[in-house]
Design an enzyme around this catalytic site. Structure first.
Site, PDB file in Angstrom:
ATOM      1  N   GLY A 284       0.829  -1.196   0.000  1.00 52.07           N
ATOM      2  CA  GLY A 284       0.000   0.000   0.000  1.00 52.07           C
ATOM      3  C   GLY A 284       0.861   1.243   0.000  1.00 52.07           C
ATOM      4  O   GLY A 284       2.089   1.174  -0.016  1.00 52.07           O
TER       5      GLY A 284
ATOM      6  N   ASP B   3      -9.891   6.138   8.058  1.00 55.50           N
ATOM      7  CA  ASP B   3      -9.343   5.707   6.766  1.00 55.50           C
ATOM      8  C   ASP B   3     -10.093   4.484   6.247  1.00 55.50           C
ATOM      9  O   ASP B   3      -9.496   3.501   5.819  1.00 55.50           O
ATOM     10  CB  ASP B   3      -7.849   5.403   6.902  1.00 55.50           C
TER      11      ASP B   3
END
Length: 455
Positions: free
Chosen positions: A195, A310
């Site tokens: 990521g 998030d």
């Protein structure tokens, strides 16, 4: 993170007004009343003129497609042709500009002076944790602390675990097991994913054989001891969270500017992975139970007075097996606290979209706002994407996500796909409403979704 950023208005109707920042934050400047600094009567100022992101001691500015542009030390950035609307001007890619002590910004009749108080000694040197070369110039004169240089970061981009293990080995904290490197009682078996802020690996407990996930996050800036300890204290809050729909944090640690987290393994991967296997989205029949379970986990999190900040399909993981998935909320507190500590660098004015597509408007206009109602919007955007494969806001060609968040309206989900049942669409649409009109917590949204799925 150390130091302060101070802005002083030296000319204009707000002359003498000052702004001081000692943590990661934003300042939005323009004519509209949602701006932190609003000048409705200055006709040379656009509705949303520019945004300033501060991550002390760093500061970065980006023009938002203003009509007349913004000047930094006399150099013009942004601006658009007279015949173009703000939306048309948004198609241009406006570069960000890093600011330094003594810089001057001018927008309309207003002039700002930037002052950076780094709080560090110019005599201190910074050496890369990995290669040990002097990287003081790379870090900059305003930061000090543990740091991995850009060269080592790039070489380890796709193997952060190897970098972590090398650093731990230097610190004499690991040993060798059957010729394989290991991390406190765990052996790395392979990589699960990559990521923007971290890499995830499959690991196995050497003593019990139990498997887990290892997430490794590398700070983009130098990490001082005070910031590191504060971040680790924040993460400890999430260690006690226990719920069947929340990924368990088993253990965490750090070595300088690199942090690691041992997490419960979810063999089914992420909801995003499942969407890709299904061609980009899920049917409402398959998505319904997954969305409801994720909201049950988020409800528990909100009840513990914790906010995620998030949420996205990549952070909803699946355990169990095909057709009997158990959805779990993942990455709890990691991204939020990493960002809050400033370790992620500039996340709003940067050029990478990332989580911005799932970000509620108030996180731009009020960056330090950490409330459950914002998680509701992100969960709504996540459900919207799961069901349609698209995002709630229309994005113009080449338009930056930041400008999309500030300017563009939400498209009702049934306009994307009229086959979505109306009761389900009503829940999604309300979750994406303005802050006062949406569900105020995950519990409210969860109850509404449960009723909608029964209809």
């Amino acid at each position: 993170m150390s130091g302060k950023i101070m802005l002083t208005i030296t000319a204009g109707t707000k002359q003498g007004e000052k702004f001081e920042f000692d943590q990661h934050d934003t300042l939005l400047f323009g004519r509209l009343d949602d701006c932190h600094l609003c000048l409705p009567d200055d006709t040379y100022i656009s509705r949303h003129h520019f945004i300033l992101e501060v991550n002390p001691p760093d500061a970065r500015f980006r023009d938002l497609g203003s009509r007349n542009g913004t000047y930094v030390n006399g150099i013009k950035y942004g601006g658009r042709e007279k015949h173009e609307t703000a939306e048309e001007g948004a198609k241009y890619q406006h570069p960000h500009v890093d600011l330094h002590d003594g810089d001057e910004l001018k927008a309309g009749k207003t002039i700002f002076r930037v002052h950076v108080d780094s709080g560090v000694s110019q005599l201190e040197r910074v050496y890369c944790q990995r290669c040990h070369k002097d990287v003081s110039a790379e870090v900059g004169s305003t930061r000090r602390g543990d740091y991995v240089c850009v060269s080592c970061q790039q070489s380890s981009k796709y193997d952060r675990a190897a970098l972590l293990l090398a650093l731990l080995q230097q610190a004499k904290r690991i040993g060798q097991v059957d010729g394989s490197i290991s991390i406190p009682n765990y052996q790395i078996e392979g990589k699960l994913g990559e990521g923007g802020m971290g890499s995830v690996y499959l690991v196995r407990n050497i003593q019990t054989g139990q498997r887990a996930a290892l997430k490794v996050m590398l700070s983009k800036v130098a990490v001082d001891a005070k910031s590191s300890e504060k971040f680790k204290r924040e993460i400890e809050v999430t260690r006690s969270l226990r719920h069947k729909n929340v990924v368990e944090l088993i253990e965490s640690g750090a070595q300088g500017s690199i942090f690691y987290f041992l997490l419960e393994l979810c063999e089914g991967g992420s909801v995003y992975d499942l969407m890709k296997r299904r061609g980009g989205k899920l049917s409402h029949d398959e998505a319904g139970p997954i969305m409801l379970q994720a909201l049950e986990g988020l409800t528990y999190v909100h009840q513990q007075r914790v906010v995620h900040r998030d949420l996205k399909p990549q952070n909803l993981l699946l355990s169990g097996k095909e057709g009997q998935w158990i959805a779990k909320v993942a990455d709890l507190g990691l991204a939020k606290n990493f960002d809050k500590a400033g370790f992620s660098g500039m996340t709003v004015t940067g050029s990478v979209a990332g989580s911005l597509y799932y970000m509620p408007r108030e996180q731009v206009t009020n960056f330090k706002y950490f409330e459950p109602v914002s998680d509701v919007w992100s969960m709504g955007a996540t459900c919207y994407h799961i069901l349609t494969g698209t995002f709630p806001r229309e994005q113009l060609k080449k338009e930056e996500p930041l400008e999309m968040i500030l300017r563009n309206e939400i498209i009702p989900i049934r306009k994307r796909d009229p086959r979505i049942p109306q009761p389900l669409a009503n829940v999604i649409d309300r979750s994406l409403a303005s802050i006062n009109d949406r569900y105020q917590s995950a519990g409210e949204m969860c109850d509404a979704l449960a009723k909608a799925l029964k209809k």
